[in-house]
Write a protein that holds these residues in place. Structure first.
Motif, PDB file in Angstrom:
ATOM      1  N   ARG A 102       0.865  -1.181   0.000  1.00 25.47           N
ATOM      2  CA  ARG A 102       0.000   0.000   0.000  1.00 25.47           C
ATOM      3  C   ARG A 102       0.904   1.235   0.000  1.00 25.47           C
ATOM      4  O   ARG A 102       0.994   1.973   0.972  1.00 25.47           O
ATOM      5  CB  ARG A 102      -0.930  -0.037   1.200  1.00 25.47           C
ATOM      6  N   TYR A 103       1.584   1.419  -1.117  1.00 24.32           N
ATOM      7  CA  TYR A 103       2.636   2.423  -1.211  1.00 24.32           C
ATOM      8  C   TYR A 103       2.119   3.857  -1.114  1.00 24.32           C
ATOM      9  O   TYR A 103       2.796   4.711  -0.529  1.00 24.32           O
ATOM     10  CB  TYR A 103       3.437   2.235  -2.496  1.00 24.32           C
ATOM     11  N   ALA A 104       0.959   4.153  -1.669  1.00 23.41           N
ATOM     12  CA  ALA A 104       0.414   5.510  -1.571  1.00 23.41           C
ATOM     13  C   ALA A 104       0.154   5.867  -0.113  1.00 23.41           C
ATOM     14  O   ALA A 104       0.456   6.985   0.332  1.00 23.41           O
ATOM     15  CB  ALA A 104      -0.855   5.640  -2.394  1.00 23.41           C
ATOM     16  N   ASP A 105      -0.376   4.913   0.655  1.00 24.77           N
ATOM     17  CA  ASP A 105      -0.608   5.139   2.084  1.00 24.77           C
ATOM     18  C   ASP A 105       0.714   5.317   2.823  1.00 24.77           C
ATOM     19  O   ASP A 105       0.815   6.115   3.753  1.00 24.77           O
ATOM     20  CB  ASP A 105      -1.405   3.982   2.692  1.00 24.77           C
ATOM     21  N   TRP A 106       1.739   4.554   2.411  1.00 23.79           N
ATOM     22  CA  TRP A 106       3.060   4.694   3.024  1.00 23.79           C
ATOM     23  C   TRP A 106       3.650   6.072   2.728  1.00 23.79           C
ATOM     24  O   TRP A 106       4.160   6.738   3.640  1.00 23.79           O
ATOM     25  CB  TRP A 106       4.004   3.592   2.550  1.00 23.79           C
ATOM     26  N   LEU A 107       3.564   6.503   1.475  1.00 22.88           N
ATOM     27  CA  LEU A 107       4.093   7.831   1.127  1.00 22.88           C
ATOM     28  C   LEU A 107       3.410   8.932   1.936  1.00 22.88           C
ATOM     29  O   LEU A 107       4.039   9.947   2.263  1.00 22.88           O
ATOM     30  CB  LEU A 107       3.934   8.094  -0.371  1.00 22.88           C
ATOM     31  N   ALA A 108       2.149   8.738   2.292  1.00 26.50           N
ATOM     32  CA  ALA A 108       1.426   9.730   3.092  1.00 26.50           C
ATOM     33  C   ALA A 108       1.982   9.844   4.504  1.00 26.50           C
ATOM     34  O   ALA A 108       1.759  10.853   5.178  1.00 26.50           O
ATOM     35  CB  ALA A 108      -0.058   9.388   3.128  1.00 26.50           C
ATOM     36  N   LEU A 109       2.714   8.822   4.964  1.00 29.36           N
ATOM     37  CA  LEU A 109       3.350   8.879   6.285  1.00 29.36           C
ATOM     38  C   LEU A 109       4.644   9.696   6.280  1.00 29.36           C
ATOM     39  O   LEU A 109       5.199   9.985   7.334  1.00 29.36           O
ATOM     40  CB  LEU A 109       3.691   7.468   6.786  1.00 29.36           C
ATOM     41  N   LEU A 110       5.126  10.049   5.097  1.00 26.95           N
ATOM     42  CA  LEU A 110       6.408  10.730   4.974  1.00 26.95           C
ATOM     43  C   LEU A 110       6.212  12.240   4.929  1.00 26.95           C
ATOM     44  O   LEU A 110       5.327  12.744   4.240  1.00 26.95           O
ATOM     45  CB  LEU A 110       7.133  10.280   3.703  1.00 26.95           C
ATOM     46  N   ALA A 111       7.077  12.949   5.637  1.00 28.98           N
ATOM     47  CA  ALA A 111       7.074  14.410   5.558  1.00 28.98           C
ATOM     48  C   ALA A 111       7.566  14.824   4.172  1.00 28.98           C
ATOM     49  O   ALA A 111       8.297  14.085   3.512  1.00 28.98           O
ATOM     50  CB  ALA A 111       7.981  14.995   6.643  1.00 28.98           C
ATOM     51  N   ASP A 112       7.170  15.997   3.735  1.00 30.05           N
ATOM     52  CA  ASP A 112       7.607  16.475   2.417  1.00 30.05           C
ATOM     53  C   ASP A 112       9.123  16.648   2.356  1.00 30.05           C
ATOM     54  O   ASP A 112       9.710  16.538   1.282  1.00 30.05           O
ATOM     55  CB  ASP A 112       6.913  17.790   2.063  1.00 30.05           C
ATOM     56  N   ASP A 113       9.758  16.912   3.494  1.00 28.54           N
ATOM     57  CA  ASP A 113      11.212  17.115   3.535  1.00 28.54           C
ATOM     58  C   ASP A 113      11.965  15.872   4.000  1.00 28.54           C
ATOM     59  O   ASP A 113      13.087  15.958   4.506  1.00 28.54           O
ATOM     60  CB  ASP A 113      11.560  18.308   4.424  1.00 28.54           C
ATOM     61  N   VAL A 114      11.394  14.688   3.797  1.00 24.30           N
ATOM     62  CA  VAL A 114      11.995  13.439   4.269  1.00 24.30           C
ATOM     63  C   VAL A 114      13.361  13.198   3.625  1.00 24.30           C
ATOM     64  O   VAL A 114      13.599  13.573   2.477  1.00 24.30           O
ATOM     65  CB  VAL A 114      11.044  12.235   4.012  1.00 24.30           C
ATOM     66  N   ARG A 115      14.229  12.562   4.397  1.00 25.32           N
ATOM     67  CA  ARG A 115      15.530  12.087   3.897  1.00 25.32           C
ATOM     68  C   ARG A 115      15.644  10.627   4.313  1.00 25.32           C
ATOM     69  O   ARG A 115      15.531  10.300   5.491  1.00 25.32           O
ATOM     70  CB  ARG A 115      16.658  12.903   4.516  1.00 25.32           C
ATOM     71  N   TYR A 116      15.895   9.750   3.339  1.00 21.93           N
ATOM     72  CA  TYR A 116      15.813   8.298   3.523  1.00 21.93           C
ATOM     73  C   TYR A 116      17.112   7.705   2.991  1.00 21.93           C
ATOM     74  O   TYR A 116      17.341   7.704   1.784  1.00 21.93           O
ATOM     75  CB  TYR A 116      14.598   7.817   2.716  1.00 21.93           C
ATOM     76  N   ARG A 117      17.997   7.221   3.908  1.00 16.89           N
ATOM     77  CA  ARG A 117      19.355   6.868   3.493  1.00 16.89           C
ATOM     78  C   ARG A 117      19.793   5.485   3.976  1.00 16.89           C
ATOM     79  O   ARG A 117      19.466   5.064   5.079  1.00 16.89           O
ATOM     80  CB  ARG A 117      20.353   7.884   4.051  1.00 16.89           C
ATOM     81  N   LEU A 118      20.572   4.845   3.109  1.00 13.50           N
ATOM     82  CA  LEU A 118      21.251   3.594   3.449  1.00 13.50           C
ATOM     83  C   LEU A 118      22.725   3.776   3.100  1.00 13.50           C
ATOM     84  O   LEU A 118      23.111   3.680   1.935  1.00 13.50           O
ATOM     85  CB  LEU A 118      20.664   2.406   2.679  1.00 13.50           C
ATOM     86  N   PRO A 119      23.560   4.086   4.106  1.00  8.41           N
ATOM     87  CA  PRO A 119      24.988   4.263   3.839  1.00  8.41           C
ATOM     88  C   PRO A 119      25.647   2.927   3.500  1.00  8.41           C
ATOM     89  O   PRO A 119      25.212   1.869   3.961  1.00  8.41           O
ATOM     90  CB  PRO A 119      25.549   4.804   5.155  1.00  8.41           C
ATOM     91  N   LEU A 120      26.682   2.989   2.681  1.00  4.67           N
ATOM     92  CA  LEU A 120      27.502   1.799   2.439  1.00  4.67           C
ATOM     93  C   LEU A 120      28.165   1.392   3.741  1.00  4.67           C
ATOM     94  O   LEU A 120      28.547   2.249   4.543  1.00  4.67           O
ATOM     95  CB  LEU A 120      28.573   2.092   1.387  1.00  4.67           C
ATOM     96  N   ALA A 121      28.296   0.106   3.946  1.00  4.78           N
ATOM     97  CA  ALA A 121      28.928  -0.394   5.175  1.00  4.78           C
ATOM     98  C   ALA A 121      30.410  -0.052   5.165  1.00  4.78           C
ATOM     99  O   ALA A 121      31.077  -0.120   4.137  1.00  4.78           O
ATOM    100  CB  ALA A 121      28.743  -1.899   5.291  1.00  4.78           C
ATOM    101  N   SER A 122      30.890   0.313   6.325  1.00  8.47           N
ATOM    102  CA  SER A 122      32.308   0.601   6.482  1.00  8.47           C
ATOM    103  C   SER A 122      32.782  -0.139   7.727  1.00  8.47           C
ATOM    104  O   SER A 122      32.575   0.320   8.847  1.00  8.47           O
ATOM    105  CB  SER A 122      32.533   2.109   6.639  1.00  8.47           C
ATOM    106  N   ARG A 123      33.364  -1.290   7.515  1.00 14.20           N
ATOM    107  CA  ARG A 123      33.831  -2.093   8.645  1.00 14.20           C
ATOM    108  C   ARG A 123      35.346  -2.077   8.668  1.00 14.20           C
ATOM    109  O   ARG A 123      35.994  -2.226   7.637  1.00 14.20           O
ATOM    110  CB  ARG A 123      33.314  -3.515   8.531  1.00 14.20           C
ATOM    111  N   ARG A 124      35.863  -1.931   9.867  1.00 11.53           N
ATOM    112  CA  ARG A 124      37.310  -1.868  10.027  1.00 11.53           C
ATOM    113  C   ARG A 124      37.714  -2.775  11.180  1.00 11.53           C
ATOM    114  O   ARG A 124      36.943  -2.997  12.114  1.00 11.53           O
ATOM    115  CB  ARG A 124      37.728  -0.434  10.336  1.00 11.53           C
ATOM    116  N   PHE A 125      38.926  -3.257  11.105  1.00  9.04           N
ATOM    117  CA  PHE A 125      39.457  -4.021  12.222  1.00  9.04           C
ATOM    118  C   PHE A 125      39.598  -3.104  13.424  1.00  9.04           C
ATOM    119  O   PHE A 125      39.911  -1.917  13.291  1.00  9.04           O
ATOM    120  CB  PHE A 125      40.819  -4.636  11.867  1.00  9.04           C
ATOM    121  N   ARG A 126      39.405  -3.640  14.600  1.00 10.03           N
ATOM    122  CA  ARG A 126      39.511  -2.836  15.816  1.00 10.03           C
ATOM    123  C   ARG A 126      40.900  -2.214  15.964  1.00 10.03           C
ATOM    124  O   ARG A 126      41.051  -1.125  16.501  1.00 10.03           O
ATOM    125  CB  ARG A 126      39.186  -3.680  17.040  1.00 10.03           C
TER     126      ARG A 126
END
Length: 176
Positions: A33-57
């Motif tokens: 129900r994507y139209a209903d989902w989009l209605a939950l979003l603010a007009d100024d929404v920012r939706y991000r998935l950063p690339l993983a950055s894994r490093r040894f301790r």
């Protein structure tokens, strides 16, 4: 001082309403129900998935100032285009429809600096099954910012952190 000291929790009624908004969001996406989902979003929404950055301790070198980049960094216009693409019927990986189930857990909600806003930490698990019996389980942590607009919570920002070091699926036609 611990990392959780000084965090201001919302009144219980707002906390429950926002938790319900998270569960409703998951159901709307599961039901496509994507139209209903989009209605939950603010007009100024920012939706991000950063690339993983894994490093040894033991790696003491400086981290990249800008980070490694993003799988996606979308605003509402871009999210609307992604929805239109899914609804077009031309996405071969979604025909026939995948069985998708989202499980939201470990919800923590705190008052944000902005008036009428809240920071929400949660864990999301997505189960996806394709026609060829291929199954995927994606897990991620999310940090959201939600805004109360006239009694309705709207998603303002979402940062998603995959638990996987690489994208383990052939496509990401799902919303987190």
């Amino acid at each position: 001082m611990s990392a959780d000291e000084g965090l201001d929790m919302l009144p219980i009624a707002q906390h429950l309403a926002l938790t319900q908004a998270l569960y409703r969001e998951a159901r709307l996406l599961d039901q496509e129900r994507y139209a209903d989902w989009l209605a939950l979003l603010a007009d100024d929404v920012r939706y991000r998935l950063p690339l993983a950055s894994r490093r040894f301790r033991a790696d003491r070198s400086a981290a990249l100032a800008e980070g490694p980049g993003y799988v996606f960094d979308d605003d509402k216009g871009r999210l609307t285009l992604r929805v239109q693409r899914l609804e077009s019927g031309l996405v071969w990986a979604e025909d026939p429809r995948n069985a998708v189930r989202r499980i939201v857990s470990n919800v923590e909600i705190y008052r944000a600096d902005g008036d009428g806003e809240a920071v929400v930490h949660s864990v999301l698990e997505i189960h996806r099954s394709r026609i060829d019996a291929q199954q995927r389980r994606l897990t991620a942590a999310r940090t959201d910012r939600w805004r109360d607009t006239q009694g309705h919570w709207r998603l303002v920002a979402r940062d998603i952190r995959f638990d996987h070091p690489v994208v383990i699926d052939s496509n990401l036609n799902v919303f987190f």
